[in-house]
Scaffold this motif. Structure first.
Motif, PDB file in Angstrom:
ATOM      1  N   THR A  58       0.979  -1.061  -0.040  1.00  0.00           N
ATOM      2  CA  THR A  58      -0.038   0.142   0.152  1.00  0.00           C
ATOM      3  C   THR A  58       0.765   1.331  -0.107  1.00  0.00           C
ATOM      4  OG1 THR A  58      -0.009   0.180   2.445  1.00  0.00           O
ATOM      5  CG2 THR A  58      -1.742  -1.265   1.509  1.00  0.00           C
ATOM      6  N   TYR A  59       0.346   2.260  -0.694  1.00  0.00           N
ATOM      7  CA  TYR A  59       1.067   3.645  -0.641  1.00  0.00           C
ATOM      8  C   TYR A  59       0.327   4.624  -0.425  1.00  0.00           C
ATOM      9  CZ  TYR A  59       4.548   0.848  -3.199  1.00  0.00           C
ATOM     10  OH  TYR A  59       5.542  -0.032  -3.827  1.00  0.00           O
ATOM     11  N   ALA A  60       0.833   5.750   0.382  1.00  0.00           N
ATOM     12  CA  ALA A  60       0.122   7.121   0.384  1.00  0.00           C
ATOM     13  C   ALA A  60      -0.045   7.389  -0.938  1.00  0.00           C
ATOM     14  CB  ALA A  60       1.020   7.911   1.362  1.00  0.00           C
ATOM     15  N   GLY A  61      -1.059   8.268  -1.219  1.00  0.00           N
ATOM     16  CA  GLY A  61      -1.421   9.103  -2.465  1.00  0.00           C
ATOM     17  C   GLY A  61      -0.269   9.900  -2.955  1.00  0.00           C
ATOM     18  N   SER A  62       0.358  10.467  -2.064  1.00  0.00           N
ATOM     19  CA  SER A  62       1.324  11.440  -2.308  1.00  0.00           C
ATOM     20  C   SER A  62       2.672  10.929  -2.728  1.00  0.00           C
ATOM     21  CB  SER A  62       1.606  12.391  -1.189  1.00  0.00           C
ATOM     22  OG  SER A  62       2.272  11.487   0.000  1.00  0.00           O
ATOM     23  N   VAL A  63       2.934   9.468  -2.588  1.00  0.00           N
ATOM     24  CA  VAL A  63       4.100   8.967  -3.102  1.00  0.00           C
ATOM     25  C   VAL A  63       3.927   8.005  -4.140  1.00  0.00           C
ATOM     26  CG1 VAL A  63       4.973   9.416  -0.833  1.00  0.00           C
ATOM     27  CG2 VAL A  63       4.165   7.086  -1.418  1.00  0.00           C
ATOM     28  N   LYS A  64       2.603   7.630  -4.442  1.00  0.00           N
ATOM     29  CA  LYS A  64       2.229   6.529  -5.282  1.00  0.00           C
ATOM     30  C   LYS A  64       2.801   7.003  -6.964  1.00  0.00           C
ATOM     31  CE  LYS A  64      -1.564   4.620  -4.458  1.00  0.00           C
ATOM     32  NZ  LYS A  64      -3.056   4.314  -4.394  1.00  0.00           N
ATOM     33  N   GLY A  65       3.583   5.737  -7.362  1.00  0.00           N
ATOM     34  CA  GLY A  65       4.235   6.071  -8.650  1.00  0.00           C
ATOM     35  C   GLY A  65       5.638   6.525  -8.610  1.00  0.00           C
ATOM     36  N   ARG A  66       6.097   7.112  -7.311  1.00  0.00           N
ATOM     37  CA  ARG A  66       7.406   7.507  -7.187  1.00  0.00           C
ATOM     38  C   ARG A  66       8.163   6.748  -6.281  1.00  0.00           C
ATOM     39  NH1 ARG A  66       8.047  12.356  -4.778  1.00  0.00           N
ATOM     40  NH2 ARG A  66       6.332  12.240  -3.688  1.00  0.00           N
ATOM     41  N   PHE A  67       7.443   6.176  -5.510  1.00  0.00           N
ATOM     42  CA  PHE A  67       8.126   5.380  -4.361  1.00  0.00           C
ATOM     43  C   PHE A  67       7.566   4.005  -4.397  1.00  0.00           C
ATOM     44  CE2 PHE A  67       8.771   8.572  -0.575  1.00  0.00           C
ATOM     45  CZ  PHE A  67       9.254   9.580  -1.508  1.00  0.00           C
ATOM     46  N   THR A  68       8.945   3.069  -4.028  1.00  0.00           N
ATOM     47  CA  THR A  68       8.532   1.513  -4.390  1.00  0.00           C
ATOM     48  C   THR A  68       8.987   0.750  -3.012  1.00  0.00           C
ATOM     49  OG1 THR A  68       8.695   1.504  -6.696  1.00  0.00           O
ATOM     50  CG2 THR A  68       8.946  -0.676  -5.718  1.00  0.00           C
ATOM     51  N   ILE A  69       8.107   0.112  -2.454  1.00  0.00           N
ATOM     52  CA  ILE A  69       8.704  -0.561  -1.207  1.00  0.00           C
ATOM     53  C   ILE A  69       8.683  -2.149  -1.634  1.00  0.00           C
ATOM     54  CG2 ILE A  69       6.065  -1.069  -0.360  1.00  0.00           C
ATOM     55  CD1 ILE A  69       7.346  -0.922   2.579  1.00  0.00           C
ATOM     56  N   SER A  70       9.848  -2.530  -1.011  1.00  0.00           N
ATOM     57  CA  SER A  70      10.025  -3.898  -1.470  1.00  0.00           C
ATOM     58  C   SER A  70      10.811  -4.715  -0.148  1.00  0.00           C
ATOM     59  CB  SER A  70      11.029  -4.303  -2.530  1.00  0.00           C
ATOM     60  OG  SER A  70      12.196  -3.575  -2.377  1.00  0.00           O
ATOM     61  N   ARG A  71      10.827  -6.096  -0.185  1.00  0.00           N
ATOM     62  CA  ARG A  71      11.396  -6.621   0.971  1.00  0.00           C
ATOM     63  C   ARG A  71      12.228  -7.756   0.532  1.00  0.00           C
ATOM     64  NH1 ARG A  71       6.604  -8.091   4.857  1.00  0.00           N
ATOM     65  NH2 ARG A  71       8.246  -9.400   5.978  1.00  0.00           N
ATOM     66  N   ASP A  72      13.030  -8.334   1.292  1.00  0.00           N
ATOM     67  CA  ASP A  72      14.071  -9.532   0.981  1.00  0.00           C
ATOM     68  C   ASP A  72      13.927 -10.284   2.416  1.00  0.00           C
ATOM     69  OD1 ASP A  72      15.748 -11.603   0.638  1.00  0.00           O
ATOM     70  OD2 ASP A  72      17.179 -10.023  -0.572  1.00  0.00           O
TER      71      ASP A  72
END
Length: 118
Positions: A58-72
């Motif tokens: 999930t992303y805040a609207g202000s960062v959607k399309g610019r930020f990407t969260i991922s995990r290892d």
């Protein structure tokens, strides 16, 4: 003892990129929803930036399309790739870990400063 240790913050020009990392220890990492929050200067509240569970993000609207969260899960690490940074992204960024529920966190990191300025 649970530890969440963030790294990767710094000073970047508008339009630039940064990647934050958060290394977790003391928890069964794969069982936790991990997240990134931020607290802007002069703001008392931490704003949710992004979360990642085993199957969704999930992303805040202000960062959607610019930020990407991922995990290892093999490295017990969560990342936040931040592109097209804006001055309003300036904040202390906190890593979080939540076992149950849909909001908040059980554990927090110490925070890493991100400053976007020319």
């Amino acid at each position: 003892q649970v530890q969440l240790v963030e790294s990767g913050g710094g000073l970047v020009q508008p339009g630039g990129s940064l990647r934050l990392s958060c290394a977790a220890s003391g928890i069964i990492f794969s069982s936790y929803t991990m997240g990134w929050y931020r607290q802007a200067p002069g703001n008392q509240r931490r704003e949710l930036v992004a979360t990642i569970s085993s199957g969704s993000t999930t992303y805040a609207g202000s960062v959607k399309g610019r930020f990407t969260i991922s995990r290892d899960n093999a490295k017990n690490t969560v990342y936040l790739q931040m592109n097209s940074l804006k001055p309003e992204d300036t904040a202390v960024y906190y890593c979080s870990a939540r076992r149950f529920g849909i909001a908040g966190a059980d554990y927090w990191g110490q925070g890493t400063q991100v400053t976007v300025s020319s």
